[in-house]
Scaffold this motif. Structure first.
Motif, PDB file in Angstrom:
ATOM      1  N   ARG A 167      31.983  53.652  32.095  1.00 59.27           N
ATOM      2  CA  ARG A 167      33.105  53.221  31.255  1.00 59.27           C
ATOM      3  C   ARG A 167      32.631  52.785  29.871  1.00 59.27           C
ATOM      4  O   ARG A 167      33.360  52.926  28.883  1.00 59.27           O
ATOM      5  N   LEU A 168      31.422  52.253  29.799  1.00 58.55           N
ATOM      6  CA  LEU A 168      30.866  51.866  28.500  1.00 58.55           C
ATOM      7  C   LEU A 168      30.832  53.064  27.561  1.00 58.55           C
ATOM      8  O   LEU A 168      31.214  52.982  26.387  1.00 58.55           O
ATOM      9  N   SER A 202      30.059  46.782  21.325  1.00 56.32           N
ATOM     10  CA  SER A 202      30.710  46.942  22.614  1.00 56.32           C
ATOM     11  C   SER A 202      30.092  45.950  23.592  1.00 56.32           C
ATOM     12  O   SER A 202      28.869  45.796  23.641  1.00 56.32           O
ATOM     13  N   ASN A 203      30.917  45.249  24.359  1.00 56.76           N
ATOM     14  CA  ASN A 203      30.418  44.252  25.299  1.00 56.76           C
ATOM     15  C   ASN A 203      29.475  44.868  26.325  1.00 56.76           C
ATOM     16  O   ASN A 203      29.678  45.994  26.767  1.00 56.76           O
ATOM     17  N   TRP A 204      28.455  44.103  26.707  1.00 58.29           N
ATOM     18  CA  TRP A 204      27.562  44.560  27.779  1.00 58.29           C
ATOM     19  C   TRP A 204      28.350  44.955  29.022  1.00 58.29           C
ATOM     20  O   TRP A 204      28.090  45.981  29.629  1.00 58.29           O
ATOM     21  N   SER A 239      37.675  42.104  26.172  1.00 63.25           N
ATOM     22  CA  SER A 239      38.071  40.992  25.309  1.00 63.25           C
ATOM     23  C   SER A 239      37.207  40.943  24.051  1.00 63.25           C
ATOM     24  O   SER A 239      36.083  41.462  24.025  1.00 63.25           O
ATOM     25  N   ASP A 240      37.741  40.306  23.009  1.00 61.76           N
ATOM     26  CA  ASP A 240      37.046  40.222  21.729  1.00 61.76           C
ATOM     27  C   ASP A 240      36.334  38.894  21.515  1.00 61.76           C
ATOM     28  O   ASP A 240      35.640  38.717  20.525  1.00 61.76           O
ATOM     29  N   GLY A 241      36.510  37.952  22.404  1.00 55.96           N
ATOM     30  CA  GLY A 241      35.924  36.629  22.219  1.00 55.96           C
ATOM     31  C   GLY A 241      34.419  36.619  22.399  1.00 55.96           C
ATOM     32  O   GLY A 241      33.790  37.625  22.738  1.00 55.96           O
ATOM     33  N   ALA A 265      25.833  33.066  25.945  1.00 57.77           N
ATOM     34  CA  ALA A 265      26.753  33.686  24.985  1.00 57.77           C
ATOM     35  C   ALA A 265      27.054  35.105  25.448  1.00 57.77           C
ATOM     36  O   ALA A 265      26.259  35.718  26.163  1.00 57.77           O
ATOM     37  N   LYS A 266      28.210  35.618  25.028  1.00 52.89           N
ATOM     38  CA  LYS A 266      28.543  37.006  25.350  1.00 52.89           C
ATOM     39  C   LYS A 266      27.585  37.937  24.607  1.00 52.89           C
ATOM     40  O   LYS A 266      27.248  37.704  23.448  1.00 52.89           O
ATOM     41  N   ALA A 267      27.127  38.975  25.299  1.00 50.14           N
ATOM     42  CA  ALA A 267      26.178  39.918  24.704  1.00 50.14           C
ATOM     43  C   ALA A 267      26.874  41.244  24.415  1.00 50.14           C
ATOM     44  O   ALA A 267      27.730  41.689  25.189  1.00 50.14           O
ATOM     45  N   LYS A 268      26.495  41.868  23.297  1.00 47.71           N
ATOM     46  CA  LYS A 268      27.126  43.117  22.879  1.00 47.71           C
ATOM     47  C   LYS A 268      26.079  44.135  22.441  1.00 47.71           C
ATOM     48  O   LYS A 268      25.025  43.775  21.925  1.00 47.71           O
TER      49      LYS A 268
END
Length: 372
Positions: free
Chosen positions: A23-24, A294-296, A302-304, A356-359
């Motif tokens: 999906r990524l 793009s989120n891991w 989500s964009d946060g 933290a969110k990783a991208k």
């Protein structure tokens, strides 16, 4: 390790396959849709009434739904564009070449084609033909000046090989499988130089194969920092895989030398590196270049900057990376460690995401071959 032999995604369509965990890559194709549609419109105008066959090549097509998503996007763009054309100009036919290394699951691709027959239906849809083309895109694939549009998504970060000085242990990348925080600078430079050689070769080969005015759309993982020692999130993804392998070494499940001799044929460049090589090569004009993220976790839209469910995201990331790396890991370490390795990896990723969110930084570049 030669990518021309070893790099392939997990085959089939089971729970751990690439087809079920891509999906990524799908999100990247959809993100770049406007750029692809613009390139298709430009290519369409090159066609004459005498030569009304558009040849489209997807390099590094892999298998699963994304392979035919590209076909669908191209056909949709042509349908939309031809509504504005005269009857004579609507007579185009489309030839698709789906390219990947011989180890790719082409059988799954061909079995999936029957579900895409609707692409050829309707008065406004041109006839299309799909052929598989096994081989490395670091070699010549097509006759000179025969292709109108070349597309490649999530592929060009893979190198033709691990640099020889690393693969033959002249320089060690101890405890790493890619560029990590303790990777020696000489090893980093070798990865970088391999990218430069491969990318320039790729541009040279594709320039010969494209018609004058032909287009090329490339999307691949990059980095958003010029500092080679701060290589970014893609480096961290593989550092955490190395950490998971290290845990198996500590448990006595693997020999340390097996880890130290395993390196990925990979490199994530910066936008500046890509642009400089294209300019230096002088074979293409840059029509569009940018970086998006793009989120891991491929399921996280989500964009946060906060990961809401780190445990779930850890599992999702582990499935995604397993689908990409499992064949390489099995070839080098054996298959008996796979389940334990990626279970541990999911837990390690979950802890990382708590910070933290990783991208992933993703580079998209649209190129035009000058008219001659």
């Amino acid at each position: 390790m030669e990518a021309t032999r070893d790099v392939r995604m997990a085959t089939g369509n089971g729970e751990n396959s690439y087809a079920a965990n891509s999906r990524l890559q799908e999100k990247a194709i959809l993100e770049t849709r406007p750029v692809l549609h613009k390139a298709i419109e430009d290519v369409y105008t090159l066609l004459s009434a005498r030569r009304n066959t558009m040849v489209v090549a997807d390099l590094g097509c892999s298998s699963g739904p994304n392979t035919l998503l590209v076909v669908s996007e191209v056909m949709g763009a042509i349908r939309a564009f031809t509504r504005q054309q005269s009857e004579e100009r609507r007579g185009v036919e489309v030839q698709f070449f789906l390219n990947d290394l011989p180890g790719n699951d082409f059988n799954l691709v061909f079995r999936s084609l029957e579900h895409y027959d609707y692409l050829g239906g309707g008065k406004e849809a041109p006839p299309y033909y799909v052929a598989g083309l096994p081989g490395s895109y670091y070699r010549k694939l097509f006759p000179c000046r025969s292709v109108h549009l070349i597309h490649s998504s999530y592929s060009l970060m893979w190198r033709s090989k691990v640099p020889e000085e690393i693969s033959n242990s002249t320089h060690l990348n101890e405890d790493n499988i890619y560029i990590g925080r303790n990777t020696p600078f000489v090893v980093i430079k070798l990865f970088q130089e391999q990218f430069q050689k491969d990318f320039e070769l790729f541009l040279t080969l594709r320039s010969k194969e494209l018609v004058s005015g032909g287009r090329m759309l490339l999307t691949f993982i990059g980095r958003n920092n010029e500092d080679m020692l701060m290589h970014g999130e893609v480096s961290t993804v593989f550092e955490l895989v190395a950490k998971s392998i290290q845990s198996l070494v500590l448990k006595g499940r693997l020999e340390k030398e097996k880890l130290d001799s395993f390196n990925l044929p990979y490199y994530a460049p910066s936008v500046k590196e890509v642009k400089e090589l294209i300019d230096r090569n002088s074979l293409f004009d840059i029509d569009h270049i940018k970086l998006f993220e793009s989120n891991w976790d491929p399921q996280d839209d989500s964009d946060g900057n906060v990961t809401l469910d780190c445990a779930s995201s850890g599992v999702n990331v582990a499935k995604c990376i397993r689908a990409v790396l499992e064949p390489l890991i099995v070839d080098h370490f054996g298959e008996e460690i796979i389940e334990e390795l990626f279970f541990d990896y999911g837990s390690i990723v979950a802890k990382h995401l708590e910070k933290a969110k990783a991208k992933y930084p993703i580079i998209v570049v649209s190129l035009k071959k000058p008219m001659h």
